[in-house]
Scaffold this motif. Structure first.
Motif, short mmCIF file in Angstrom:
data_model
loop_
_atom_site.label_atom_id
_atom_site.label_comp_id
_atom_site.label_asym_id
_atom_site.label_seq_id
_atom_site.Cartn_x
_atom_site.Cartn_y
_atom_site.Cartn_z
N SER A 1 -8.80 1.01 12.49
CA SER A 1 -7.50 1.54 12.11
C SER A 1 -6.61 1.82 13.32
O SER A 1 -5.38 1.83 13.19
CB SER A 1 -7.65 2.82 11.29
OG SER A 1 -8.14 3.89 12.08
N LEU B 1 0.81 -1.21 0.00
CA LEU B 1 0.00 0.00 0.00
C LEU B 1 0.85 1.27 0.00
O LEU B 1 1.81 1.39 0.76
CB LEU B 1 -0.94 0.02 1.21
CG LEU B 1 -1.96 -1.11 1.29
CD1 LEU B 1 -2.85 -0.93 2.51
CD2 LEU B 1 -2.81 -1.18 0.02
N SER B 2 0.46 2.22 -0.84
CA SER B 2 1.05 3.55 -0.84
C SER B 2 0.44 4.35 0.31
O SER B 2 -0.53 3.92 0.95
CB SER B 2 0.79 4.25 -2.16
OG SER B 2 -0.60 4.51 -2.30
N SER B 3 0.99 5.53 0.58
CA SER B 3 0.45 6.36 1.65
C SER B 3 -1.00 6.74 1.35
O SER B 3 -1.85 6.77 2.25
CB SER B 3 1.31 7.62 1.83
OG SER B 3 1.41 8.34 0.61
N GLU B 4 -1.31 7.02 0.08
CA GLU B 4 -2.69 7.36 -0.28
C GLU B 4 -3.62 6.17 -0.10
O GLU B 4 -4.76 6.32 0.36
CB GLU B 4 -2.75 7.84 -1.74
CG GLU B 4 -2.04 9.16 -2.01
CD GLU B 4 -0.54 8.99 -2.19
OE1 GLU B 4 -0.06 7.82 -2.20
OE2 GLU B 4 0.17 10.01 -2.31
N GLN B 5 -3.15 4.98 -0.47
CA GLN B 5 -3.97 3.79 -0.31
C GLN B 5 -4.19 3.46 1.16
O GLN B 5 -5.26 2.95 1.54
CB GLN B 5 -3.33 2.61 -1.04
CG GLN B 5 -3.40 2.73 -2.55
CD GLN B 5 -2.51 1.73 -3.26
OE1 GLN B 5 -1.48 1.29 -2.72
NE2 GLN B 5 -2.88 1.37 -4.48
N ARG B 6 -3.22 3.76 2.00
CA ARG B 6 -3.39 3.52 3.43
C ARG B 6 -4.47 4.43 4.02
O ARG B 6 -5.21 4.03 4.93
CB ARG B 6 -2.06 3.71 4.16
CG ARG B 6 -1.04 2.62 3.85
CD ARG B 6 0.31 2.95 4.48
NE ARG B 6 0.23 2.90 5.94
CZ ARG B 6 0.36 1.79 6.66
NH1 ARG B 6 0.57 0.63 6.06
NH2 ARG B 6 0.28 1.83 7.98
N VAL B 7 -4.57 5.64 3.50
CA VAL B 7 -5.65 6.54 3.94
C VAL B 7 -7.01 5.95 3.55
O VAL B 7 -7.95 5.95 4.35
CB VAL B 7 -5.46 7.94 3.33
CG1 VAL B 7 -6.68 8.82 3.61
CG2 VAL B 7 -4.20 8.61 3.88
N THR B 8 -7.10 5.45 2.33
CA THR B 8 -8.33 4.82 1.88
C THR B 8 -8.64 3.59 2.72
O THR B 8 -9.79 3.38 3.13
CB THR B 8 -8.22 4.41 0.40
OG1 THR B 8 -7.93 5.56 -0.39
CG2 THR B 8 -9.50 3.76 -0.10
N GLU C 1 -2.32 -2.04 8.88
CA GLU C 1 -1.03 -2.73 8.80
C GLU C 1 -1.22 -4.23 8.56
O GLU C 1 -0.48 -4.85 7.78
CB GLU C 1 -0.23 -2.50 10.09
CG GLU C 1 0.27 -1.09 10.27
CD GLU C 1 -0.81 -0.09 10.68
OE1 GLU C 1 -0.56 1.13 10.60
OE2 GLU C 1 -1.92 -0.53 11.08
N ASP D 1 -2.26 -4.67 4.89
CA ASP D 1 -1.11 -4.43 4.01
C ASP D 1 -0.18 -5.64 4.02
O ASP D 1 0.29 -6.11 2.97
CB ASP D 1 -0.37 -3.18 4.47
CG ASP D 1 0.59 -2.65 3.42
OD1 ASP D 1 0.63 -3.20 2.29
OD2 ASP D 1 1.30 -1.67 3.71
#
Length: 209
Positions: free
Chosen positions: A86, A60-67, A92, A95
């Motif tokens: 979360s 996961l990218s940082s943007e995908q982690r927000v999603t 985590e 991911d």
């Protein structure tokens, strides 16, 4: 959809998997079909402590982690008994799960990443912003259309399949944490200095007293 219903669905589905896999193997043996698999390398040393990313590169990218966090918290929000998904490491967990090299995990990686892409596109279409930036009510509007696969409109069928899998992963990650077990009032996995047997009230309810 409350969290108790979520975990009941997840446990029921999990209980059916061993029988299903066994049936596939027996059917293959009965027809003389070879059961083959592709090697993926060495399993982790379960006696060693690993940090995220030690075993395999995370996905996961940082943007995908927000999603991921926004959706997980819509599925299991904070309440009077426990924090949100979360806050106990569910992002985590997911991911790590979708980054693993095993066949089932690779399949889930595709489902989750495609699902995140759909969420952001649908959010932009409806509200002109990514899913992770939506207000809670806006996120719920989207989830209401995909939260139950049998009743999802045809244009939401694939997204509803993603939501069902992501809900299972979220519940699995949450309810295997100390906070999740406490929310379920699960009292196992606790060392006892002594065990005097089931309480009298339990034995009475079971008809054993």
């Amino acid at each position: 959809m409350d969290r108790r219903t979520t975990i009941k669905w997840m446990l029921a589905a999990s209980a059916s998997l061993p029988a299903l896999k066994g049936a596939v193997v027996h059917a293959a043996q009965a027809t003389g079909t070879a059961v083959t698999s592709t090697p993926y390398g060495t399993d982790p040393d379960l006696l060693k402590i690993y940090k995220p990313g030690d075993l395999w590169p995370l996905t996961l990218s940082s943007e995908q982690r927000v999603t991921a966090a926004a959706l997980a918290d819509l599925i299991i929000p904070a309440d009077a008994n426990s924090p949100s998904a979360s806050k106990v490491g569910v992002v985590e967990f997911i991911d790590e799960w979708i980054s693993a090299p095993y066949e089932e995990h690779r399949a889930d990686r595709k489902i989750v990443l495609n699902g995140f892409e759909w969420l952001d596109k649908e959010s932009a279409r409806r509200f002109s912003r990514p899913f992770g930036a939506l207000l809670i009510g806006q996120g719920r509007q989207i989830c209401d259309d995909i939260c139950y696969l049998p009743k999802a409109a045809p244009q939401f069928t694939e997204a509803a399949g993603f939501f069902a899998r992501y809900r299972d992963l979220t519940a699995g990650g949450f309810y295997t944490t100390p906070e999740g077990r406490k929310d379920l009032q699960y009292v196992g996995n606790v060392p006892l200095a002594r065990f005097d047997g089931p309480p009298a009230a339990v034995l009475k309810k079971a008809g054993l007293l």
